[in-house]
Design an enzyme around this catalytic site. Structure first.
Site, mmCIF file in Angstrom:
data_model
loop_
_atom_site.group_PDB
_atom_site.id
_atom_site.type_symbol
_atom_site.label_atom_id
_atom_site.label_comp_id
_atom_site.label_asym_id
_atom_site.label_seq_id
_atom_site.Cartn_x
_atom_site.Cartn_y
_atom_site.Cartn_z
ATOM 1 N N HIS A 280 0.839 -1.202 0.000
ATOM 2 C CA HIS A 280 0.000 0.000 0.000
ATOM 3 C C HIS A 280 0.880 1.261 0.000
ATOM 4 C CE1 HIS A 280 -3.421 2.621 1.293
ATOM 5 N NE2 HIS A 280 -2.454 3.234 1.954
ATOM 6 N N GLU A 281 1.911 1.241 0.849
ATOM 7 C CA GLU A 281 2.823 2.407 0.891
ATOM 8 C C GLU A 281 3.521 2.589 -0.456
ATOM 9 O OE1 GLU A 281 2.632 4.410 3.250
ATOM 10 O OE2 GLU A 281 1.560 3.173 4.687
ATOM 11 N N HIS A 284 1.484 4.485 -2.862
ATOM 12 C CA HIS A 284 1.543 5.954 -2.754
ATOM 13 C C HIS A 284 2.700 6.502 -3.587
ATOM 14 C CE1 HIS A 284 -1.668 6.766 0.020
ATOM 15 N NE2 HIS A 284 -1.195 5.938 0.931
ATOM 16 N N GLU A 358 -5.784 7.235 -1.143
ATOM 17 C CA GLU A 358 -5.785 5.985 -0.362
ATOM 18 C C GLU A 358 -6.379 4.839 -1.168
ATOM 19 O OE1 GLU A 358 -4.137 5.467 2.265
ATOM 20 O OE2 GLU A 358 -3.623 7.582 2.500
ATOM 21 N N ASP A 362 -4.553 1.407 -2.310
ATOM 22 C CA ASP A 362 -5.140 0.076 -2.077
ATOM 23 C C ASP A 362 -5.146 -0.728 -3.376
ATOM 24 O OD1 ASP A 362 -5.568 0.255 0.621
ATOM 25 O OD2 ASP A 362 -7.714 0.708 0.494
HETATM 26 ZN ZN ZN Z 1 -2.153 5.207 2.632
#
Ligand code: ZN
Length: 431
Positions: A280-281, A284, A358, A362
């Site tokens: 997930h990071e 980003h 976000e 995901d």
């Molecule tokens: Zn996040």
């Protein structure tokens, strides 16, 4: 003398409106939660039982109540400072000492900053040692709290001091163009801070070590390779010395990019879930969220500084708040204060953008992990462990939430799971 003119009345109106709006949102959120307190959301059934759900409810209630009291106190202090003539008195006293414009500005903001930090002490103590303690999160000691407080003061004095000196020098030497110069210098300064934060500032508060588990470190390295990212390092942080909350974050820019995992997270999640947090990071980064947010922030601060430069020359502003002359460092305080109720209502824009990011992260996590399962399991565990509110009021969440509410994120992941895996891939690359 404070003048109760149109400007002050308008300010007081918006000030009261913001306060009432925030209070209404909080109360709405709490009553919504109470109404849903017996219905564990579908996604959490089997993980969150009735007892856990009532813990979540009472943690949310306690935090909200505390937030309301702290906010009312803050606002009352601000009004008292603005309306009692304390500021003109302070400026007169400073003038008596004769430190000049730059010295005067430093003393003015220094006195106010110390005052507000000191007023914050009882609230911070209560939050840590009563609320967090009561709900089983706090693991820190008073000694640690004190050293954190002292370090925090020192850092904000140094960083805030630098920014303030830059502003005061520019305001006093460049009548018309100071705000453009200030914008350029402060933007560069922010980049520098972002760059050095992981190596200079964060280590003052925590120990950062490379992930101890070598098998996990290997899996992480191969995940990052799959994501096509060069990361300076993945570190574990001794967050557990302060709190049992679990989390992970990414930080730094350029070659200093690093991922930080709380030791509390490493201890409570199986490997696949830890990897999905990292995925997930990584999402980003892949979607360039840091850079995009930075550019947006700079655009906002450009506009903000321009407005500030106009208001700084507005003599009426000074007279309204009881100043006989136009002392421009005072304007640096008055203008943002007067505008703050309006800028508060820009918040949903930032929240909405952050929630969009976000979701994108995901999606990348699902495609990197090859399945939504571990991403979903992580979210469920993190939400339950941190007593996240599982039933926020939709308007409250729309206004305040930087992440989509847990249930919404999980339902989104479930929809991917139930569909054809090829659809998942299309959804992922298409968003
Ligand atoms: Zn996040």
């Amino acid at each position: 003398m404070i003048q109760y003119n149109g400007l002050l009345i308008a300010f007081l109106f918006f000030f009261a409106f913001q306060l009432a709006f925030q209070l209404a949102l909080d109360l709405l959120n709490i009553s919504f939660l109470r109404r849903h307190r017996h219905a564990v959301p579908q996604a959490f059934q089997g993980v969150v039982d009735g007892e856990k759900f009532s813990k979540i409810t009472s943690y949310t209630e306690d935090s909200t109540r505390f937030g309301i009291v702290a906010r009312l106190f803050d606002k009352a202090v601000l009004l008292a400072i603005l309306l009692t003539g304390l500021l003109p008195w302070l400026v007169d006293a400073i003038k008596g000492w004769g430190p000049g414009f730059i010295g005067g500005g430093l003393i003015f903001f220094g006195v106010l900053a110390i005052f507000s930090h000191v007023l914050d002490i009882p609230f911070d103590l209560y939050r840590t040692f009563v609320i967090e303690q009561r709900h089983g999160f706090n693991t820190g000691t008073i000694g640690l709290w004190l050293s954190d407080w002292a370090k925090g003061m020192l850092i904000s004095a140094i960083l805030g001091g630098i920014v303030l000196v830059v502003l005061l020098v520019l305001v006093s030497y460049f009548e018309a163009t100071w705000w453009i110069l200030a914008w350029m210098i402060i933007s560069i300064f922010e980049l520098v801070i972002l760059w050095v934060y992981p190596v200079l500032i964060a280590p003052l508060f925590n120990k950062f070590e490379p992930i101890a588990d070598t098998a996990l470190a290997q899996s992480i390295a191969s995940l990052m390779e799959r994501a096509g990212l060069t990361v300076k390092g993945v570190f574990q942080m001794d967050a557990g010395k302060r709190s049992k909350h679990t989390n992970a974050y990414f930080t730094g820019i350029g070659k200093r990019k690093r991922i930080v995992l709380f030791d509390t997270l490493l201890a409570s999640h199986p490997e696949q879930e830890i990897l999905s947090v990292l995925a997930h990071e990584a999402g980003h980064w892949k979607r360039k969220h840091v850079i995009k947010q930075l550019i947006l922030l700079e655009a906002f601060s450009f506009v903000g500084l321009f407005i500030l430069s106009v208001m700084l020359n507005w003599e009426f502003l000074y007279r309204t708040f009881g100043f006989e002359e136009q002392i421009r460092y005072v304007g640096l305080l008055l203008a943002p204060v007067v505008l703050s109720p309006l800028s508060y209502f820009l918040r949903p824009l930032g929240s909405a953008l952050s929630r969009k990011y976000e979701k994108e992260a995901d999606d990348v996590a699902v495609s990197l992990m090859g399945t939504p399962e571990p991403v979903r399991d992580t979210l469920i565990r993190i939400s339950a462990d941190n007593l996240a509110n599982l039933a926020p009021h939709p308007i409250y969440a729309w206004f305040n939430y930087s992440h989509p509410p847990p249930v919404e994120r999980i339902e989104r992941l479930d929809a991917m799971r139930e569909g054809d895996p090829r659809n998942v891939r299309e959804q992922v690359s298409g968003s």
